[in-house]
Motif scaffolding. Structure first.
Motif, short mmCIF file in Angstrom:
data_model
loop_
_atom_site.label_atom_id
_atom_site.label_comp_id
_atom_site.label_asym_id
_atom_site.label_seq_id
_atom_site.Cartn_x
_atom_site.Cartn_y
_atom_site.Cartn_z
N ASP A 31 28.38 -43.02 42.57
CA ASP A 31 28.82 -43.06 41.18
C ASP A 31 28.37 -44.34 40.47
OD1 ASP A 31 29.98 -40.58 41.37
OD2 ASP A 31 32.05 -41.32 41.49
N LEU A 32 28.39 -45.46 41.18
CA LEU A 32 27.92 -46.71 40.56
C LEU A 32 26.44 -46.60 40.21
CD1 LEU A 32 29.86 -49.41 42.61
CD2 LEU A 32 30.27 -48.68 40.24
N GLY A 33 25.68 -45.93 41.06
CA GLY A 33 24.27 -45.69 40.75
C GLY A 33 24.12 -44.83 39.50
N LYS A 34 24.96 -43.81 39.37
CA LYS A 34 24.92 -42.94 38.18
C LYS A 34 25.27 -43.73 36.93
CE LYS A 34 26.23 -38.81 40.75
NZ LYS A 34 27.33 -37.86 41.03
N ILE A 35 26.23 -44.63 37.04
CA ILE A 35 26.62 -45.44 35.88
C ILE A 35 25.49 -46.38 35.50
CG2 ILE A 35 28.17 -47.27 35.08
CD1 ILE A 35 30.38 -45.81 36.76
N ARG A 36 24.86 -46.98 36.49
CA ARG A 36 23.72 -47.87 36.20
C ARG A 36 22.60 -47.10 35.48
NH1 ARG A 36 25.27 -49.93 41.52
NH2 ARG A 36 26.03 -52.06 41.25
N GLU A 68 41.98 -48.86 37.22
CA GLU A 68 42.08 -49.60 35.95
C GLU A 68 40.71 -49.94 35.40
OE1 GLU A 68 44.41 -52.97 37.10
OE2 GLU A 68 46.29 -51.86 37.04
N LEU A 69 39.82 -50.43 36.27
CA LEU A 69 38.47 -50.77 35.82
C LEU A 69 37.74 -49.55 35.29
CD1 LEU A 69 37.44 -53.09 38.79
CD2 LEU A 69 37.94 -53.82 36.44
N ALA A 70 37.87 -48.44 35.99
CA ALA A 70 37.22 -47.21 35.57
C ALA A 70 37.78 -46.73 34.23
CB ALA A 70 37.37 -46.14 36.64
N ALA A 71 39.08 -46.90 34.02
CA ALA A 71 39.69 -46.51 32.75
C ALA A 71 39.12 -47.32 31.59
CB ALA A 71 41.21 -46.66 32.83
N VAL A 72 38.95 -48.62 31.81
CA VAL A 72 38.37 -49.47 30.77
C VAL A 72 36.94 -49.02 30.49
CG1 VAL A 72 37.60 -51.83 30.25
CG2 VAL A 72 39.85 -51.45 31.28
N MET A 73 36.19 -48.75 31.55
CA MET A 73 34.80 -48.31 31.39
C MET A 73 34.75 -46.99 30.63
SD MET A 73 31.94 -47.68 34.33
CE MET A 73 31.75 -49.42 34.67
N GLU A 74 35.60 -46.06 30.99
CA GLU A 74 35.62 -44.77 30.31
C GLU A 74 35.91 -44.94 28.82
OE1 GLU A 74 37.92 -40.46 30.41
OE2 GLU A 74 38.74 -42.11 31.59
N LEU A 85 30.13 -53.59 30.38
CA LEU A 85 30.06 -52.63 31.49
C LEU A 85 29.44 -53.25 32.73
CD1 LEU A 85 29.14 -49.21 29.84
CD2 LEU A 85 31.38 -50.24 30.21
N GLY A 86 28.51 -54.16 32.54
CA GLY A 86 27.90 -54.84 33.69
C GLY A 86 28.93 -55.59 34.51
N ASP A 87 29.85 -56.28 33.83
CA ASP A 87 30.91 -57.01 34.53
C ASP A 87 31.84 -56.06 35.26
OD1 ASP A 87 29.93 -59.47 33.64
OD2 ASP A 87 31.27 -59.51 31.89
N LEU A 88 32.13 -54.93 34.65
CA LEU A 88 32.99 -53.93 35.30
C LEU A 88 32.31 -53.39 36.55
CD1 LEU A 88 34.25 -52.04 32.12
CD2 LEU A 88 35.60 -53.55 33.59
N ILE A 89 31.02 -53.12 36.45
CA ILE A 89 30.28 -52.63 37.62
C ILE A 89 30.31 -53.66 38.74
CG2 ILE A 89 27.97 -52.10 38.51
CD1 ILE A 89 27.40 -50.69 35.87
#
Length: 106
Positions: A31-36, A68-74, A85-89
């Protein structure tokens, strides 16, 4: 993150918790790869979708910080924002590495 958190959160045995921890680690890595890729391609819809998935899975396994991190990203992705988003990743990657260490040290 420690896979033993799953054990206590779900009241399951160590082997089941380990299996779920490994599944979580594998899925999160993917999933992190997909987000990147979503960031690279400016695909906010994809980022929001994957972040939502992480949020739910992490919450269901008792990994509150990851959820929580994923919620912020979403939220940011749905608002059309890529800032931060980079910091969240990076923080999510650190949590993934902690999970992998706990699984290796089983």
């Amino acid at each position: 993150m420690d896979f033993h958190n799953i054990e206590s959160f779900l009241s399951i045995d160590t082997n089941e918790a380990e299996a779920l921890g490994r599944l979580m680690a594998d899925t999160l890595r993917s999933d992190l790869g997909k987000i990147r890729r979503g960031i690279r391609d400016n695909d906010l819809e994809s980022i929001a979708f994957v972040a939502h998935s992480i949020k739910g899975a992490a919450g269901n396994l008792g990994f509150e910080r990851l959820s929580e991190l994923a919620a912020v990203m979403e939220t940011r992705a749905r608002e059309g924002r890529l800032d931060g988003l980079g910091d969240l990743i990076l923080e999510m990657q650190t949590l993934l590495e902690e999970l992998e260490v706990s699984l290796a040290g089983r």
